[in-house]
Design an enzyme around this catalytic site. Structure first.
Site, PDB file in Angstrom:
ATOM      1  N   CYS A 150       8.429 -39.580  -7.689  1.00  0.00           N
ATOM      2  CA  CYS A 150       7.034 -40.081  -7.781  1.00  0.00           C
ATOM      3  C   CYS A 150       6.006 -40.135  -6.558  1.00  0.00           C
ATOM      4  O   CYS A 150       4.872 -40.604  -6.590  1.00  0.00           O
ATOM      5  CB  CYS A 150       6.968 -41.918  -8.289  1.00  0.00           C
ATOM      6  SG  CYS A 150       7.814 -42.731  -7.276  1.00  0.00           S
ATOM      7  N   GLY A 157      10.689 -41.907  -3.759  1.00  0.00           N
ATOM      8  CA  GLY A 157       9.272 -41.954  -3.074  1.00  0.00           C
ATOM      9  C   GLY A 157       9.194 -41.186  -1.889  1.00  0.00           C
ATOM     10  O   GLY A 157       9.529 -41.679  -0.945  1.00  0.00           O
ATOM     11  N   GLU A 208      13.548 -44.343  -1.088  1.00  0.00           N
ATOM     12  CA  GLU A 208      12.446 -43.988  -0.092  1.00  0.00           C
ATOM     13  C   GLU A 208      13.054 -44.540   1.205  1.00  0.00           C
ATOM     14  O   GLU A 208      12.506 -44.396   2.123  1.00  0.00           O
ATOM     15  CB  GLU A 208      11.226 -44.870  -0.409  1.00  0.00           C
ATOM     16  CG  GLU A 208      11.280 -46.180  -0.785  1.00  0.00           C
ATOM     17  CD  GLU A 208      10.298 -46.961  -1.316  1.00  0.00           C
ATOM     18  OE1 GLU A 208       9.095 -46.220  -0.953  1.00  0.00           O
ATOM     19  OE2 GLU A 208      10.303 -47.731  -2.006  1.00  0.00           O
ATOM     20  N   MET A 223      -5.725  -7.519   8.402  1.00  0.00           N
ATOM     21  CA  MET A 223      -5.266  -6.557   9.578  1.00  0.00           C
ATOM     22  C   MET A 223      -6.062  -5.318   9.936  1.00  0.00           C
ATOM     23  O   MET A 223      -7.238  -5.240   9.331  1.00  0.00           O
ATOM     24  CB  MET A 223      -3.793  -6.113   9.406  1.00  0.00           C
ATOM     25  CG  MET A 223      -2.986  -7.533   9.141  1.00  0.00           C
ATOM     26  SD  MET A 223      -1.035  -6.783   8.875  1.00  0.00           S
ATOM     27  CE  MET A 223      -1.430  -6.601   6.961  1.00  0.00           C
ATOM     28  N   ARG A 263      -3.762   2.807   8.648  1.00  0.00           N
ATOM     29  CA  ARG A 263      -3.833   1.439   7.949  1.00  0.00           C
ATOM     30  C   ARG A 263      -2.377   0.507   7.750  1.00  0.00           C
ATOM     31  O   ARG A 263      -1.578   1.160   7.964  1.00  0.00           O
ATOM     32  CB  ARG A 263      -4.493   1.804   6.512  1.00  0.00           C
ATOM     33  CG  ARG A 263      -5.505   2.452   6.223  1.00  0.00           C
ATOM     34  CD  ARG A 263      -5.888   2.874   4.830  1.00  0.00           C
ATOM     35  NE  ARG A 263      -6.985   3.653   4.676  1.00  0.00           N
ATOM     36  CZ  ARG A 263      -8.220   3.268   4.257  1.00  0.00           C
ATOM     37  NH1 ARG A 263      -8.355   1.965   3.734  1.00  0.00           N
ATOM     38  NH2 ARG A 263      -9.333   4.324   4.165  1.00  0.00           N
ATOM     39  N   LYS A 299       0.942  -1.183  -0.182  1.00  0.00           N
ATOM     40  CA  LYS A 299       0.038  -0.039  -0.059  1.00  0.00           C
ATOM     41  C   LYS A 299       0.685   1.322   0.048  1.00  0.00           C
ATOM     42  O   LYS A 299       0.497   2.163  -0.821  1.00  0.00           O
ATOM     43  CB  LYS A 299      -0.886  -0.012   1.285  1.00  0.00           C
ATOM     44  CG  LYS A 299      -2.033   1.041   1.318  1.00  0.00           C
ATOM     45  CD  LYS A 299      -3.014   0.915   2.383  1.00  0.00           C
ATOM     46  CE  LYS A 299      -3.970  -0.056   2.303  1.00  0.00           C
ATOM     47  NZ  LYS A 299      -4.933  -0.314   3.307  1.00  0.00           N
ATOM     48  N   SER A 351      14.089 -43.048  -8.524  1.00  0.00           N
ATOM     49  CA  SER A 351      12.698 -42.071  -8.566  1.00  0.00           C
ATOM     50  C   SER A 351      12.443 -42.107  -6.846  1.00  0.00           C
ATOM     51  O   SER A 351      12.376 -42.887  -6.299  1.00  0.00           O
ATOM     52  CB  SER A 351      11.477 -42.980  -9.141  1.00  0.00           C
ATOM     53  OG  SER A 351      10.227 -42.132  -8.832  1.00  0.00           O
ATOM     54  N   TYR A 398      12.399 -35.180 -14.308  1.00  0.00           N
ATOM     55  CA  TYR A 398      11.023 -35.271 -14.346  1.00  0.00           C
ATOM     56  C   TYR A 398      10.336 -35.490 -12.741  1.00  0.00           C
ATOM     57  O   TYR A 398      10.983 -35.948 -11.780  1.00  0.00           O
ATOM     58  CB  TYR A 398      10.418 -36.666 -15.100  1.00  0.00           C
ATOM     59  CG  TYR A 398      10.645 -38.001 -14.564  1.00  0.00           C
ATOM     60  CD1 TYR A 398       9.708 -38.457 -13.530  1.00  0.00           C
ATOM     61  CD2 TYR A 398      11.590 -38.670 -14.761  1.00  0.00           C
ATOM     62  CE1 TYR A 398       9.746 -39.673 -13.057  1.00  0.00           C
ATOM     63  CE2 TYR A 398      11.766 -40.099 -14.148  1.00  0.00           C
ATOM     64  CZ  TYR A 398      10.840 -40.533 -13.245  1.00  0.00           C
ATOM     65  OH  TYR A 398      11.008 -41.673 -12.592  1.00  0.00           O
ATOM     66  N   ARG A 458      -3.460  -1.551  -6.009  1.00  0.00           N
ATOM     67  CA  ARG A 458      -2.904  -2.646  -5.945  1.00  0.00           C
ATOM     68  C   ARG A 458      -3.196  -3.829  -7.020  1.00  0.00           C
ATOM     69  O   ARG A 458      -4.305  -3.500  -7.548  1.00  0.00           O
ATOM     70  CB  ARG A 458      -3.033  -3.345  -4.534  1.00  0.00           C
ATOM     71  CG  ARG A 458      -4.469  -3.669  -4.339  1.00  0.00           C
ATOM     72  CD  ARG A 458      -4.729  -4.067  -2.863  1.00  0.00           C
ATOM     73  NE  ARG A 458      -6.011  -4.479  -2.549  1.00  0.00           N
ATOM     74  CZ  ARG A 458      -6.414  -4.680  -1.325  1.00  0.00           C
ATOM     75  NH1 ARG A 458      -5.816  -4.466  -0.319  1.00  0.00           N
ATOM     76  NH2 ARG A 458      -7.648  -4.879  -1.275  1.00  0.00           N
ATOM     77  N   GLY A 473      -8.309  -7.000   4.483  1.00  0.00           N
ATOM     78  CA  GLY A 473      -9.183  -7.341   5.566  1.00  0.00           C
ATOM     79  C   GLY A 473      -8.510  -8.075   6.570  1.00  0.00           C
ATOM     80  O   GLY A 473      -9.143  -8.283   7.775  1.00  0.00           O
ATOM     81  N   ARG A 479       6.471 -50.308 -10.934  1.00  0.00           N
ATOM     82  CA  ARG A 479       6.900 -50.735  -9.522  1.00  0.00           C
ATOM     83  C   ARG A 479       6.599 -52.360  -9.335  1.00  0.00           C
ATOM     84  O   ARG A 479       5.446 -52.440  -9.531  1.00  0.00           O
ATOM     85  CB  ARG A 479       6.557 -49.851  -8.394  1.00  0.00           C
ATOM     86  CG  ARG A 479       7.252 -50.104  -7.108  1.00  0.00           C
ATOM     87  CD  ARG A 479       6.650 -49.201  -5.935  1.00  0.00           C
ATOM     88  NE  ARG A 479       5.392 -49.446  -5.587  1.00  0.00           N
ATOM     89  CZ  ARG A 479       4.588 -48.439  -4.862  1.00  0.00           C
ATOM     90  NH1 ARG A 479       5.030 -47.577  -4.172  1.00  0.00           N
ATOM     91  NH2 ARG A 479       3.345 -48.708  -4.533  1.00  0.00           N
ATOM     92  N   ARG A 489       1.421 -48.845  -9.848  1.00  0.00           N
ATOM     93  CA  ARG A 489       1.507 -49.462  -8.831  1.00  0.00           C
ATOM     94  C   ARG A 489       0.984 -50.991  -9.024  1.00  0.00           C
ATOM     95  O   ARG A 489      -0.189 -50.870  -9.047  1.00  0.00           O
ATOM     96  CB  ARG A 489       0.808 -48.703  -7.637  1.00  0.00           C
ATOM     97  CG  ARG A 489       1.664 -47.705  -7.133  1.00  0.00           C
ATOM     98  CD  ARG A 489       0.751 -46.482  -6.545  1.00  0.00           C
ATOM     99  NE  ARG A 489      -0.082 -45.928  -7.421  1.00  0.00           N
ATOM    100  CZ  ARG A 489      -0.352 -44.858  -7.253  1.00  0.00           C
ATOM    101  NH1 ARG A 489      -0.316 -44.028  -6.376  1.00  0.00           N
ATOM    102  NH2 ARG A 489      -1.245 -44.221  -8.230  1.00  0.00           N
TER     103      ARG A 489
END
Length: 961
Positions: A875, A810, A789, A109, A98, A28, A808, A895, A348, A107, A662, A602
Site C-alpha cells: 500500500c 508500507g 513497515e 549520441m 553513426r 540501427k 500489507s 494485490y 526502427r 539525437g 488502518r 488512512r
C-alpha cells in the site's frame, strides 16, 4: 586478436547480422542488416559491435590491431559494393559514422556525415558529379560536424550559438540571401576555410586531412558519445541500462543535396502523435538528413513527394508497407533520394505518444498483425497517464481567441494541453519548473536541451517539422509539443518572443495546444480528458448535463481503445489492484477506474476532511488534551458517530470489494494547532488557558516523530483510541451489511515491530468485532492484519503471521527505516546521488529490490510458512510504480494498492509484469494458471527486467517457481 567477430558487414543484399542481433549490433545496425536481407535498397556499410564500446572508455585509447584489421577488411567489402575507394583522389568513397544503441536514443549520441573529404577528394567529388556546389556543401557540413563532435569546438561565447552557424549566418547576410542552398560553391569554399581557421583558433589543433585518421577519430567520438550528459539523462528517463553501450555504424554516403532531383526525409508508417493509419512524414529537396531532424529548415509533408517525385513516392510506399508488415509495428524511416534513386538509411520501431501507442496497439490487433499479448507488451504502463491528462476547456479557449490572444499556429507535433511560464533555455526551464509549470520555447531544440524538455510541460519551437528532434523526443516523453511555428521571432539575448504585435518575455504565461498546433498568450483553463469525462461525473454540472457529457465521451475513439486495453490487461494480469482512498468520493473514483478494493484507508485523513475547524478535528484535539482516561473517552464518544458515518460511506461506495482500514498512525502532535488563535479556541472549548495548550503541544514534541510515539504504540498507550475506531468500523459494516451489501472490512494495525504489539491491538479489535458481529442481523467476514513497515517486522514475519491474517507492505516507511533515509529530507542529497551514480533512482519512487526487496521476500516466505494462504499486498506509493509492480508480481503478492488515478496504470503494469514473467509458451492460459501457481520463492534476489527502471546494485535472479 579478438576471439569472436566484432565487425559485421551489410550491403548488396547480404548481411552478417539480422534483426535479432540488437544486443550486438544495436538497433540501427540490426535493422540495416535485416533490410538488406529482405531486399530493401540500403547503402553498404559495416557495424562495430556494442562490445567494443568499453574499449574506448579511456581518453587516449588506441584501437587494438585486431579491430583495425577487421575494420579495414570490411571497408574493402564496402568499396567493392559501392564501386568507390576510401580516400581515393579520383573516385572517393565517403562514409557516415553513426551510433546505434539497442534501444533507440534519437539525437542523444553523435553522428558524422561526409567523412573522407579533404582538399583533394572534394575536387574529385566535384568533378565526378559535375556539381562543385554540392561537393563544397558536403565538405563544409563535414568540417562543422567533425569540428563539433570530434574536436570539441565550443559554442560562440557571445551568442551561445553554434559557431559554424554564426559564420554561415554572417555569410548569408553578406551575400544577401535567406537560405543555405542559395550560397554558391565559392561561398561554401570560403566557409570551409573559415571553419578550419575557427577550429584551429579554438582548439589549437589543425583539421585532419587523412581520411583514415578522420575515420578513427569519428569512431572513438561516437563511442564516447554514449557517456555524454544528454545520453546519460535520456537513459535515466527511459530506463536504459548504462552498461549496454552503443554500436557504431560506418555506412556509405548517399546524397540528397545533389540538386532538385535529390532529397531526404523522415517518415512514419502511421501518425506517431495520434496513431492514425496514414503515411506520415516530411522531406526536403536538395538537403541532407540532418537538415530535417535538426529543424534548421521547415520541411514539406510527405504527401507532396507524390507530386515532386511520383516514381520515388510509389517505391517508398511499397517499402514502408513491406517494412511495417515485416516488423509488425509502426516504423520510423529515414531515406535519401540521390539523383532520382531511393536509398533507405534506417528503419526502427517509431517513438509515439501515449495516445498513438494505445491506438496503434488496438488497431494492429484488429488488423491481425499482432495478438492482444503483444499489444500489451508493446505498451508502457505510464503511457496511460497521457490520455488521463486535462485538455483545454473549450469555452475558455474560445474566449482567449475572441480576445485576440491566438498568436500563431504551428505543427501539432505532440497532442494535449500545456500552460506554463516561458523559458528560453533548458537551464531556465529547470529553474522555473521548481515553482511553476514551464513551456520550453526555442528557435529549435537540440539533444543538448533534453533536461529542459523533461522539466517542461510543453515544448514550442519556431523551426523544425513534425519529425524534428523537438517533436520526436517530445512524443516519446509524452510532452505537449507545437513545432515549426515560423511566425515566432525569438531573441535569446533580449529574452523575448515577438509575434503578431505581442512581445512576451521569459516568465510570461503561454498556452499551447499540441492537438491543433495553436499558440495562445496567457493561461487557458483546462477540462478533463475524454477518458475522465466518460468515467467520472463532473460535479460542476447538473445530473442531466453530466449524463449527456459522459455518454458523448464514452463514444470517443480514445475511450473505446482505453476500454479495450483495460479489458486485455484484466484478462492477463494476476495481481489485483486496489486503491488508497480515505473518502467515499475517492473510493467512487477508484471504482470507476477499476479498483478491486481499498488497500489503505488512512483514518487520520478523515479528521481533516472538512477543514481545520470541523467537529472531527475538534473532538480529536479534545481527546489529546484531556488529562484523564475519562476525558479521552468522552471526546472519543463524540468522534465515534462521525467516524462510523465516514466508514459507512466508504463501505457503500466499495460494495462487496474488500476495504483495508488502518488504525490511527501519525504522532498526536500533528493534530494540534500551532497558531495561537486556534490554540486559544480549543482552550476556551475545554476550559484551558493558551499556556496550558502550548504546554501540551510542547510536551508532545518529539525529536524524531517518524520513529516515535505513533502507530500501534499510540493504541497500546491509549487503547481507547483503537477501541473507538474498531467500534466505528464494525458498526458501520453491520449497518451497510444490513442493507444487503456484502462488506469485507479488513483492519490493519500500523508500525508493528513485535508480535506482542499486534497481539495487544488485534485482541482489542477482535473483541469488539465479535461483539458487534454477534449482535448483527447479517453476518459478514473480516480480517485483522498489519502493515510490514518496520524492518524487524519483516525479519520476524513468521511470528507476526501467527496473529496477522494479512500483511500489507508500507514501503514508504520500510524504505525510510531500512535504508536509514528520511523521505522528507532526502531531496537535499538524493539529487547528488543520482548525478554521481551512487543511487540510480529515488528509492521512494521505485523500490530498492535488493535491500528492501530482500526484507519483503523474507516476510513473504516466513509469513506463508506460518500461515499458508496469508493475503499479501502493498500500500506504499510504490504500489503505483510500474517497475515496483513488476517486482511485486515476482514476489507473488495478491494485490497492489495505489492512488485512484494510478489504478489504470497499475492494472496495465500488472498485466505486462505477468506476461513478462510467464510468457504464453511456458504456461497455460492466464486465468487458469493463477489458481495453480505456487507461491513465489527467493524473488528478493531478482531484478526487474531490463525494460523497467533499474535499481542500483541489482543482482541476477532465478525464475520464480
Amino acid at each position: 586478436m579478438a576471439s569472436k567477430q566484432m565487425v559485421y558487414f551489410f550491403g548488396d543484399g547480404k548481411a552478417d547480422g539480422n534483426a535479432g542481433m540488437k544486443e550486438i549490433l544495436g538497433g540501427k545496425g540490426a535493422n540495416l542488416a535485416e533490410m538488406n536481407r529482405i531486399g530493401v535498397p540500403v547503402p553498404a556499410g559495416f557495424t562495430i559491435s556494442t562490445e567494443v564500446c568499453k574499449l574506448f572508455e579511456k581518453t587516449d585509447v588506441q584501437a587494438p590491431k585486431w579491430l583495425v584489421s577487421e575494420v579495414y577488411t570490411n571497408l574493402k567489402l564496402v568499396e567493392k559494393a559501392m564501386g568507390a575507394v576510401f580516400g581515393d583522389a579520383k573516385n572517393p568513397l565517403l562514409v557516415s559514422v553513426r551510433s546505434g544503441a539497442r534501444d533507440s536514443m534519437p539525437g542523444m549520441m553523435d553522428t558524422i556525415l561526409n567523412l573522407g573529404l579533404n582538399d583533394q577528394t572534394v575536387e574529385a567529388l566535384a568533378a565526378r558529379t559535375g556539381n562543385a556546389r554540392f561537393a563544397w556543401d558536403s565538405y563544409r557540413r563535414f568540417v562543422s560536424m567533425y569540428g563539433d563532435v570530434v574536436m570539441g569546438m565550443p559554442e560562440d561565447h557571445k551568442t551561445h550559438r553554434d559557431p559554424f552557424e554564426v559564420l554561415i549566418e554572417a555569410k548569408k547576410e553578406q551575400r544577401k540571401v535567406k537560405f543555405d542552398n542559395e550560397l554558391t560553391a565559392a561561398d561554401l569554399k570560403d566557409l570551409v576555410k573559415q571553419f578550419k581557421a575557427a577550429i584551429r583558433k579554438a582548439t589549437g589543433k589543425a583539421f585532419p586531412d587523412d581520411p583514415r585518421a578522420q575515420l578513427w577519430g569519428a569512431i572513438k567520438a561516437v563511442f564516447d558519445s554514449w557517456h555524454n550528459r544528454r545520453a546519460y539523462e535520456y537513459r535515466k528517463m527511459n530506463s536504459i541500462p548504462h552498461e549496454w553501450g552503443t554500436a557504431v555504424n560506418v555506412q556509405s554516403m548517399v546524397y540528397g543535396n545533389m540538386g532538385d532531383n535529390s532529397g531526404t526525409g523522415v517518415a512514419f508508417t502511421r501518425d506517431p502523435a495520434t496513431g492514425e493509419r496514414v503515411f506520415f512524414g516530411e522531406y526536403l529537396i536538395n538537403a541532407q538528413g540532418e537538415d530535417v531532424v535538426a529543424g534548421v529548415r521547415t520541411p514539406l509533408p510527405i504527401s507532396q513527394l507524390d507530386k515532386d517525385m511520383p516514381k520515388v513516392y510509389a517505391q517508398l510506399t511499397a517499402i514502408y508497407q513491406k517494412l511495417e508488415k515485416h516488423y509488425r509495428d509502426m516504423q520510423d524511416l529515414e531515406f535519401t533520394v540521390q539523383e532520382g534513386k531511393l536509398w533507405m538509411l534506417q528503419t526502427r520501431n517509431g517513438k509515439r505518444t501515449g495516445f498513438a501507442a494505445i491506438n496503434i496497439a488496438v488497431d494492429m490487433v484488429r488488423e491481425g498483425l499482432i495478438n492482444p499479448r503483444e499489444a500489451l507488451l508493446r505498451l508502457k504502463a505510464d503511457q496511460l497517464n497521457q490520455i488521463l491528462q486535462p485538455i483545454f476547456d473549450l469555452k475558455d479557449k474560445k474566449k482567449a481567441v475572441a480576445e485576440g490572444r491566438l498568436l500563431a499556429k504551428g505543427l501539432n507535433a505532440g497532442p494535449g494541453a500545456a500552460c506554463g511560464r516561458i523559458a528560453f533555455t533548458p537551464e531556465r526551464a529547470m529553474e522555473l519548473a521548481q515553482k511553476d509549470k514551464v513551456v520550453l520555447t526555442r528557435v529549435e531544440t537540440s539533444p543538448e536541451d533534453i533536461a529542459g524538455m523533461q522539466a517542461a510541460v510543453g515544448i514550442l519551437t519556431a523551426r523544425g517539422g513534425a519529425t524534428s528532434h523537438a517533436a520526436l523526443v517530445a512524443r516519446q516523453m509524452g510532452k505537449v509539443c507545437v513545432a515549426g511555428c515560423g511566425a515566432l521571432d525569438i531573441d535569446y539575448v533580449a529574452g523575448t518572443m515577438k509575434v503578431k504585435g505581442f512581445t512576451l518575455k521569459e516568465g510570461d504565461w503561454l498556452s499551447i495546444d499540441g492537438t491543433t498546433g495553436e499558440v495562445i498568450a496567457g493561461a487557458v483553463a483546462t477540462s478533463d480528458s475524454e477518458v475522465i469525462q466518460a468515467l467520472l461525473p463532473n460535479p460542476k454540472l447538473s445530473k442531466p448535463e453530466q449524463k449527456k457529457l459522459m455518454a458523448a465521451a464514452s463514444k470517443g475513439r480514445v475511450y473505446q481503445n482505453y476500454l479495450q486495453i483495460m479489458s486485455w490487461a484484466d484478462q492477463y494480469r494476476r495481481l489485483k489492484v486496489r486503491t488508497n482512498a480515505d473518502q467515499p468520493d475517492q473510493a467512487q473514483s477508484a471504482v470507476a477506474f477499476g479498483a478491486e478494493g481499498i488497500g489503505l484507508c488512512r483514518t487520520e485523513h478523515m479528521f481533516f476532511g472538512e477543514g481545520s475547524n470541523n467537529e472531527k478535528i475538534s473532538a480529536v484535539r479534545e481527546m489529546i488534551l484531556s488529562g484523564s482516561v475519562a476525558g479521552r473517552k468522552a471526546a472519543l464518544k463524540k468522534l465515534l458517530p462521525m467516524q462510523r458515518k465516514d466508514f459507512e460511506g466508504i463501505f457503500l461506495a466499495m460494495g462487496e470489494r474488500p476495504v483495508t482500514i488502518r488504525t490511527l498512525d501519525p504522532p498526536l502532535h500533528e493534530f494540534l494547532p500551532n497558531d495561537e488563535a486556534s490554540q486559544k479556541e480549543i482552550g476556551e472549548r475545554m476550559g484551558l488557558s493558551v499556556e496550558q495548550v502550548k504546554a501540551k503541544v510542547n510536551a508532545l514534541h518529539e525529536s524524531n516523530p517518524m520513529l516515535g510515539h505513533r502507530g500501534c504504540r499510540l493504541g497500546i498507550t491509549y487503547p481507547e483510541i483503537t477501541e473507538m475506531q474498531a467500534r466505528a468500523i464494525f458498526e458501520a459494516a453491520a449497518t451497510v451489511a444490513a442493507k444487503g451489501v456484502k462488506v469485507h472490512p479488513e483492519v490493519m494495525i500500523p508500525l508493528v515491530g513485535h508480535k506482542s504489539e499486534l497481539v495487544d491491538q488485534a485482541g482489542r479489535v477482535r473483541a469488539i468485532a465479535e461483539e458487534i458481529v454477534g449482535k448483527a442481523k447479517v453476518k459478514f467476514p473480516y480480517l485483522i492484519g498489519t502493515m510490514i513497515e518496520v524492518p524487524r517486522a519483516a525479519l520476524t514475519a513468521g511470528e507476526i503471521a501467527m496473529v496477522a491474517e494479512f500483511f500489507s507492505f508500507g514501503t514508504n516507511d520500510l524504505t525510510q527505516m531500512g535504508m536509514g533515509i528520511s523521505r522528507d529530507d532526502a531531496g537535499v542529497f538524493l539529487k547528488d546521488y543520482a548525478e554521481r551514480g551512487v543511487l540510480e533512482y529515488n528509492p521512494f519512487e521505485t523500490l530498492d529490490t535488493v535491500g528492501i526487496g530482500r526484507l519483503m521476500q523474507i516476510a513473504c516466505d516466513d509469513g506463508r510458512a506460518a500461515r499458508p494462504g496469508i493475503k499479501l499486498g502493498i500500500c506504499g506509493e510504490h504500489g503505483g510504480d510500474p517497475a515496483s509492480i513488476e517486482f511485486c508480481n515476482q514476489l507473488g503478492l495478491n494485490y497492489v494498492s495505489c492512488s485512484p488515478f494510478r489504478v489504470p496504470i497499475a492494472r496495465l503494469a500488472a498485466a505486462i509484469a505477468e506476461l513478462k514473467q510467464n510468457p504464453p509458451a511456458k504456461k497455460a492460459p492466464a486465468k487458469k494458471a493463477v489458481a495453480k501457481k505456487a507461491p513465489a520463492k527467493s524473488v528478493a534476489k531478482k531484478v526487474a527486467p531490463k525494460t523497467t527502471k533499474p535499481v542500483a546494485n541489482k543482482v541476477p535472479v532465478k525464475k520464480a517457481k
